[in-house]
Enzyme design. Structure first.
Site, PDB file in Angstrom:
ATOM      1  N   ARG A   1      -0.719  12.540  -1.774  1.00  0.00           N
ATOM      2  CA  ARG A   1      -1.736  13.561  -1.874  1.00  0.00           C
ATOM      3  C   ARG A   1      -2.534  13.625  -0.592  1.00  0.00           C
ATOM      4  O   ARG A   1      -2.766  12.615   0.058  1.00  0.00           O
ATOM      5  CB  ARG A   1      -2.688  13.261  -3.039  1.00  0.00           C
ATOM      6  CG  ARG A   1      -2.034  13.428  -4.393  1.00  0.00           C
ATOM      7  CD  ARG A   1      -2.709  12.613  -5.465  1.00  0.00           C
ATOM      8  NE  ARG A   1      -4.155  12.688  -5.394  1.00  0.00           N
ATOM      9  CZ  ARG A   1      -4.902  13.544  -6.099  1.00  0.00           C
ATOM     10  NH1 ARG A   1      -4.338  14.395  -6.916  1.00  0.00           N
ATOM     11  NH2 ARG A   1      -6.201  13.523  -5.985  1.00  0.00           N
TER      12      ARG A   1
ATOM     13  N   SER B   1      -0.625   2.277  -0.243  1.00  0.00           N
ATOM     14  CA  SER B   1      -0.640   1.284  -1.324  1.00  0.00           C
ATOM     15  C   SER B   1       0.597   0.397  -1.341  1.00  0.00           C
ATOM     16  O   SER B   1       1.354   0.365  -2.320  1.00  0.00           O
ATOM     17  CB  SER B   1      -0.821   1.994  -2.651  1.00  0.00           C
ATOM     18  OG  SER B   1      -1.986   2.773  -2.567  1.00  0.00           O
TER      19      SER B   1
ATOM     20  N   ASP C   1      -4.855   1.555  -2.466  1.00  0.00           N
ATOM     21  CA  ASP C   1      -5.421   2.359  -3.567  1.00  0.00           C
ATOM     22  C   ASP C   1      -6.447   1.580  -4.398  1.00  0.00           C
ATOM     23  O   ASP C   1      -7.399   2.160  -4.923  1.00  0.00           O
ATOM     24  CB  ASP C   1      -4.332   2.960  -4.470  1.00  0.00           C
ATOM     25  CG  ASP C   1      -3.342   1.932  -4.983  1.00  0.00           C
ATOM     26  OD1 ASP C   1      -3.439   0.753  -4.590  1.00  0.00           O
ATOM     27  OD2 ASP C   1      -2.464   2.318  -5.778  1.00  0.00           O
TER      28      ASP C   1
END
Ligand code: ADP
Ligand code: MG
Length: 463
Positions: free
Chosen positions: A78, A147, A200
């Protein structure tokens, strides 16, 4: 029939091996606590990397300006634009774009992957509204949520230790991922600076803290699983840097790699691990996270098909394909409330091409989903207990009623209701009534993107 009895026996044996009685979960929590200490004591001291994030200050809520964030952590990535309004105003606006990563890029070359990411980012930046462009000479700034296990070298640089979750690109390992991204951005003339490289879990912790100052830890339950928490810097023997002013340092546990003799590992888990891209690694993750739960169910079903003709005389060919049964499909079957388990029937037909099933069979499938999901959820609760133990918040000290909030995020936690409910009730059970009242699990919806933008803001070169 004899065959049916054999299928039930396979299920019952699996159930027994998956058992997570409360005593076992306490042992898991204790083992997590012990490993946390070991991982903080020395580099390589534990299966738990306990990575130092270089984040020693979490958002206070007064950050302001326009910042970008990039979230790469699983199958999607994203890009976000967050407009921070400063004190009291909070997040004024945010926009995002979600792009799925073409599977071949997950195992191709570093350059191909980062070029793809930079291109998507450039496209998103091009949609920046008029009036929000930075003044001439000022760079846009980005929080990069990456992540995977990274050995951080500063707040805005770090080298990849290893890939997980189905990624496997050899030439990225050991490289600074910010350098890789920056090269790709420069190639296409995207003038943007990575101000913060985070995981994350760190992003979720920062995002959670922005809204609630009682947030002390974050747990991700998505494609993979991981946790981060706020540690006292003086409790980190392997930290030789300057003592942070806050006295705190955020630790990225990389708890997916936790392993203990107390974990209930079955023959199916052993086989899944052996045939995975990262055998021997991420054992906790392989018991808990969204990438694997459906796959465990598939493996047990295959065994039932092979040894007990569970689906008839022939073994459904699709059932042999690894990862064909995804956790969202498993979850849909597990939550089937129709009296004839229609959803289960449809899923078996659509995903595995098993056309005719009896209600009795479908009930077994639901039971199997329950065993796998419950084990994962309860182990996750055991892990959280370990964190709370480490920071002395698993019990209530006389007179103290300080709240501790744990920010949870990830598609598994968000969408797999029975998993979430089991995790929450197990944690309550582990803590006991009094302590449970002081611990709050909060769903941090997409906190990690905003968190990364917030950390970019607090590490801006223009402050
Ligand atoms: P990532 O972990 O890749 O960053 P997410 O946090 O969105 O991304 O988690 C996606 C994962 O969540 C999927 O891989 C899947 O395993 C799990 N998931 C998504 N939707 C569901 C669902 N409806 N039921 C169960 N699990 C789900
Ligand atoms: Mg994610």
């Amino acid at each position: 029939s004899r065959k049916w009895g054999r299928a039930i026996a396979i299920l019952k044996e699996f159930e027994e091996k998956c058992g997570t009685p409360i005593g076992k979960l306490r042992q898991v929590g204790d083992a997590m606590d012990v490993e946390m200490h070991a991982g903080l004591a020395s580099e390589g001291g534990s299966k738990l990397n306990m990575l130092i994030s270089f984040v020693d200050n979490l958002p206070a809520g007064d950050e302001e300006g326009l910042y970008y964030a990039l979230d790469l952590g699983g199958t999607n990535f994203r890009v976000l634009r967050v407009h921070l309004g400063g004190k009291e105003k909070g997040v004024i606006g945010q926009e995002f774009d979600e792009v799925s990563i073409p599977p071949h890029l997950m195992t191709s070359s570093s350059e191909a992957l980062f070029d793809f990411i930079a291109a998507a980012l450039a496209k998103f930046v091009a949609s920046e509204p008029e009036g929000f462009h930075p003044p001439p000479g000022r760079q846009r700034e980005l929080g990069f949520t990456f992540s995977f296990p990274v050995k951080q070298t500063s707040i805005a640089s770090g080298t990849l230790i290893k890939w997980t979750k189905g990624f496997n690109i050899e030439d990225t390992v050991g490289e600074d991922v910010v350098g890789e991204l920056t090269k790709s951005m420069e190639k296409i003339g995207l003038d943007m600076r990575v101000a913060a490289l985070v995981n994350d879990t760190i992003g979720t912790l920062a995002g959670g803290r922005f809204y609630n100052q009682d947030v002390i830890a974050a747990v991700i339950l998505g494609t993979g699983t991981n946790a981060a928490y706020v540690e006292r810097a003086h409790a980190i023997p392997k930290w030789h840097g300057p003592m942070p002013k806050s006295g705190d340092m955020v630790i990225n546990m990389e708890w997916g790699n936790f392993r203990s003799s107390h974990l209930p590992l079955t023959e199916y888990d052993q086989a899944l691990d052996a045939e995975s891209l990262n055998p021997g690694d991420q054992i906790f993750e392989k018991l808990i996270s969204g990438m694997y739960l459906g796959e465990i169910v598939r493996r047990v079903l295959l065994k039932m098909a092979e040894e007990a003709d569970f689906f008839g005389d022939t073994i459904p060919p699709k059932l042999r394909i690894p990862f064909i049964l995804r956790t969202p499909d498993m979850s849909a079957m597990h939550h089937d409330t129709t009296s004839d388990l229609k959803v289960v029937g449809n899923k078996l037909r659509d995903t595995l091409e098993i056309s005719s099933t009896s209600l009795k069979m479908r009930k077994i499938v639901v039971e199997l989903c329950d065993i796998v999901a419950t084990r994962g959820a309860r182990l996750a609760a055991g892990g959280i207990l370990g964190i709370l133990k480490k920071i002395g918040r698993d019990s209530v000290k006389a007179g103290e009623k300080q709240k501790s909030v744990i920010a949870l995020d990830g598609g598994l936690f968000e969408h797999y209701t029975k998993f979430r409910v089991s995790l929450e009730s197990t944690l309550k059970e582990l803590l006991g009534d009094e302590a449970a009242e002081t611990i709050v699990i909060e769903h941090a919806n997409d906190g990690s993107g905003i968190g990364a933008a917030l950390l970019a803001a607090s590490h801006s070169q223009y402050l």
